[in-house]
Design a protein around this motif. Structure first.
Motif, PDB file in Angstrom:
ATOM      1  N   THR A  19       0.820  -1.214   0.000  1.00 20.78           N
ATOM      2  CA  THR A  19       0.000   0.000   0.000  1.00 20.78           C
ATOM      3  C   THR A  19       0.854   1.265   0.000  1.00 20.78           C
ATOM      4  O   THR A  19       0.556   2.208  -0.729  1.00 20.78           O
ATOM      5  CB  THR A  19      -0.958  -0.006   1.203  1.00 20.78           C
ATOM      6  OG1 THR A  19      -1.702  -1.228   1.181  1.00 20.78           O
ATOM      7  CG2 THR A  19      -1.927   1.146   1.136  1.00 20.78           C
ATOM      8  N   CYS A  23       0.876   4.150  -2.962  1.00 23.55           N
ATOM      9  CA  CYS A  23       0.641   5.586  -2.758  1.00 23.55           C
ATOM     10  C   CYS A  23       1.781   6.419  -3.330  1.00 23.55           C
ATOM     11  O   CYS A  23       1.553   7.462  -3.959  1.00 23.55           O
ATOM     12  CB  CYS A  23       0.441   5.886  -1.278  1.00 23.55           C
ATOM     13  SG  CYS A  23      -1.089   5.205  -0.607  1.00 23.55           S
ATOM     14  N   ALA A  54      -6.575   3.250   0.717  1.00 21.18           N
ATOM     15  CA  ALA A  54      -5.498   4.100   0.205  1.00 21.18           C
ATOM     16  C   ALA A  54      -5.963   4.920  -0.993  1.00 21.18           C
ATOM     17  O   ALA A  54      -5.651   6.110  -1.091  1.00 21.18           O
ATOM     18  CB  ALA A  54      -4.290   3.244  -0.178  1.00 21.18           C
ATOM     19  N   ALA A  58      -5.937   9.081  -1.098  1.00 23.00           N
ATOM     20  CA  ALA A  58      -4.733   9.496  -1.819  1.00 23.00           C
ATOM     21  C   ALA A  58      -4.809  10.887  -2.429  1.00 23.00           C
ATOM     22  O   ALA A  58      -3.793  11.433  -2.837  1.00 23.00           O
ATOM     23  CB  ALA A  58      -4.402   8.477  -2.913  1.00 23.00           C
TER      24      ALA A  58
END
Length: 71
Positions: A19, A23, A54, A58
């Motif tokens: 994750t 990102c 996420a 984001a």
């Protein structure tokens, strides 16, 4: 006179338990001079829900079409 064409770009990102790297990659893609019209994220561990969280947090460009694919 040559005909101008519009380039449409899609980015496909497979991910599995990464994750933070996802990102970082999305941030780097957002910084490119040519922007994708679609970002396809293939989640190798959809049960955790981490990738969906996420993507929601984001702050991705509104012009991107996000396609989430659980696998």
């Amino acid at each position: 006179m040559p005909e101008q064409t519009s380039t449409r770009l899609a980015v496909c990102i497979p991910t599995y338990r990464r994750t933070l790297l996802l990102c970082r990659l999305l941030k780097d893609v957002a910084g490119q001079s040519v922007q994708p019209h679609a970002v396809i994220v293939v989640d190798g561990e959809p049960q955790s829900g981490e990738v969906l969280r996420a993507l929601g947090q984001a702050g991705l460009p509104a012009s991107w079409r996000i396609v989430y694919v659980p696998s």
